[in-house]
Design a protein around this motif. Structure first.
Motif, PDB file in Angstrom:
ATOM      1  N   VAL A  54       7.114   6.229  -5.282  1.00 45.21           N
ATOM      2  CA  VAL A  54       6.520   5.072  -4.622  1.00 45.21           C
ATOM      3  C   VAL A  54       5.174   5.468  -4.023  1.00 45.21           C
ATOM      4  O   VAL A  54       5.072   6.474  -3.315  1.00 45.21           O
ATOM      5  N   ASP A  56       2.155   4.093  -1.649  1.00 47.48           N
ATOM      6  CA  ASP A  56       1.662   3.086  -0.708  1.00 47.48           C
ATOM      7  C   ASP A  56       0.206   2.796  -1.040  1.00 47.48           C
ATOM      8  O   ASP A  56      -0.566   3.710  -1.381  1.00 47.48           O
ATOM      9  N   CYS A  57      -0.190   1.524  -0.936  1.00 48.22           N
ATOM     10  CA  CYS A  57      -1.553   1.154  -1.296  1.00 48.22           C
ATOM     11  C   CYS A  57      -1.921  -0.180  -0.659  1.00 48.22           C
ATOM     12  O   CYS A  57      -1.085  -0.854  -0.072  1.00 48.22           O
ATOM     13  N   PRO A  60      -1.439  -3.470  -4.824  1.00 49.07           N
ATOM     14  CA  PRO A  60      -0.500  -2.941  -5.817  1.00 49.07           C
ATOM     15  C   PRO A  60      -0.837  -3.260  -7.275  1.00 49.07           C
ATOM     16  O   PRO A  60      -0.768  -2.383  -8.130  1.00 49.07           O
ATOM     17  N   ASP A  81       2.821  -8.041  -2.990  1.00 45.83           N
ATOM     18  CA  ASP A  81       3.355  -6.956  -2.167  1.00 45.83           C
ATOM     19  C   ASP A  81       3.796  -5.722  -2.931  1.00 45.83           C
ATOM     20  O   ASP A  81       3.959  -4.658  -2.341  1.00 45.83           O
ATOM     21  N   SER A  82       4.011  -5.847  -4.238  1.00 47.56           N
ATOM     22  CA  SER A  82       4.500  -4.698  -4.986  1.00 47.56           C
ATOM     23  C   SER A  82       4.225  -4.856  -6.476  1.00 47.56           C
ATOM     24  O   SER A  82       4.022  -5.966  -6.970  1.00 47.56           O
ATOM     25  N   MET A  95       3.510  -0.134  -3.453  1.00 45.02           N
ATOM     26  CA  MET A  95       3.899  -1.001  -2.349  1.00 45.02           C
ATOM     27  C   MET A  95       2.708  -1.245  -1.426  1.00 45.02           C
ATOM     28  O   MET A  95       2.058  -0.295  -0.979  1.00 45.02           O
ATOM     29  N   ARG A  96       2.449  -2.525  -1.161  1.00 44.28           N
ATOM     30  CA  ARG A  96       1.342  -2.883  -0.274  1.00 44.28           C
ATOM     31  C   ARG A  96       1.703  -2.513   1.158  1.00 44.28           C
ATOM     32  O   ARG A  96       2.782  -2.822   1.647  1.00 44.28           O
ATOM     33  N   VAL A  97       0.787  -1.820   1.803  1.00 50.37           N
ATOM     34  CA  VAL A  97       0.918  -1.452   3.208  1.00 50.37           C
ATOM     35  C   VAL A  97      -0.319  -2.000   3.910  1.00 50.37           C
ATOM     36  O   VAL A  97      -1.452  -1.657   3.553  1.00 50.37           O
ATOM     37  N   HIS A 100      -3.667  -0.018   4.827  1.00 49.08           N
ATOM     38  CA  HIS A 100      -3.559   1.284   4.162  1.00 49.08           C
ATOM     39  C   HIS A 100      -4.905   1.985   4.092  1.00 49.08           C
ATOM     40  O   HIS A 100      -5.926   1.371   3.803  1.00 49.08           O
ATOM     41  N   HIS A 154      -5.944   7.939  -3.814  1.00 51.72           N
ATOM     42  CA  HIS A 154      -4.827   8.882  -3.911  1.00 51.72           C
ATOM     43  C   HIS A 154      -5.215   9.998  -4.879  1.00 51.72           C
ATOM     44  O   HIS A 154      -5.570   9.718  -6.024  1.00 51.72           O
TER      45      HIS A 154
END
Length: 160
Positions: A54, A56-57, A60, A81-82, A95-97, A100, A154
């Motif tokens: 997974v 985080d981003c 997504p 969201d994903s 997964m949207r954070v 971020h 990332h």
């Protein structure tokens, strides 16, 4: 490079933690503690299998599309969201954070990165840069691998 992770799920290997040991040890299985070279261990029966890595981003869907272009496969789900990418040997989930922030490289808050096996380092680097990856100035691999960052920052490594 003896001990290079290859085959099965190893095309896409999550290398946890920061860089440690020599360049050749970066891609060995059973790496030692920070500052110690990798070492081989005996086989232990699995308690679980990795079902997904997974990431985080902030966005997504575009990040899933970037990795689909890199790894192939198909996006099996995508919403605000994903997003989920079935890359054959690995499942990546994005997964949207809210708020971020990209991990810092070098140092900073980087907690995990992907190691990707490529056929030709120079060609793959050019293709990945064309897809939107960036190449940080800090390159610790002495030519054995290249550190890149995806469109959200990332970091991941490629090696032939």
């Amino acid at each position: 490079m003896t001990g290079f992770v290859g085959g099965d799920t190893a095309t896409l290997t999550a290398a946890l933690g920061g860089l440690s040991g020599s360049g050749a040890n970066m891609f060995k299985t059973g790496g030692g503690a920070a500052g110690q070279p990798g070492r081989m261990t005996t086989h232990t029966p699995a308690i679980a299998d990795i079902s997904a890595h997974v990431i985080d981003c902030a966005r997504p869907a575009p990040l899933a599309e970037f990795y689909r272009s890199v790894l192939g496969g198909r996006i099996t789900h995508s919403d605000d969201d994903s997003a989920y990418l079935d890359a054959g040997q690995a499942q990546l989930s994005f997964m949207r954070v809210e708020g971020h922030q990209a991990p810092a490289w070098p140092g900073g808050t980087k907690q995990a990165h992907l190691d990707l096996k490529v056929t030709d380092l120079e060609t793959a680097t050019k293709e990945l840069l064309d897809l939107g990856a960036t190449k940080p100035d800090f390159q610790p691999g002495a030519g054995e691998w290249i550190v890149l960052a995806d469109p959200e920052g990332h970091v991941f490594c490629i090696a032939a």
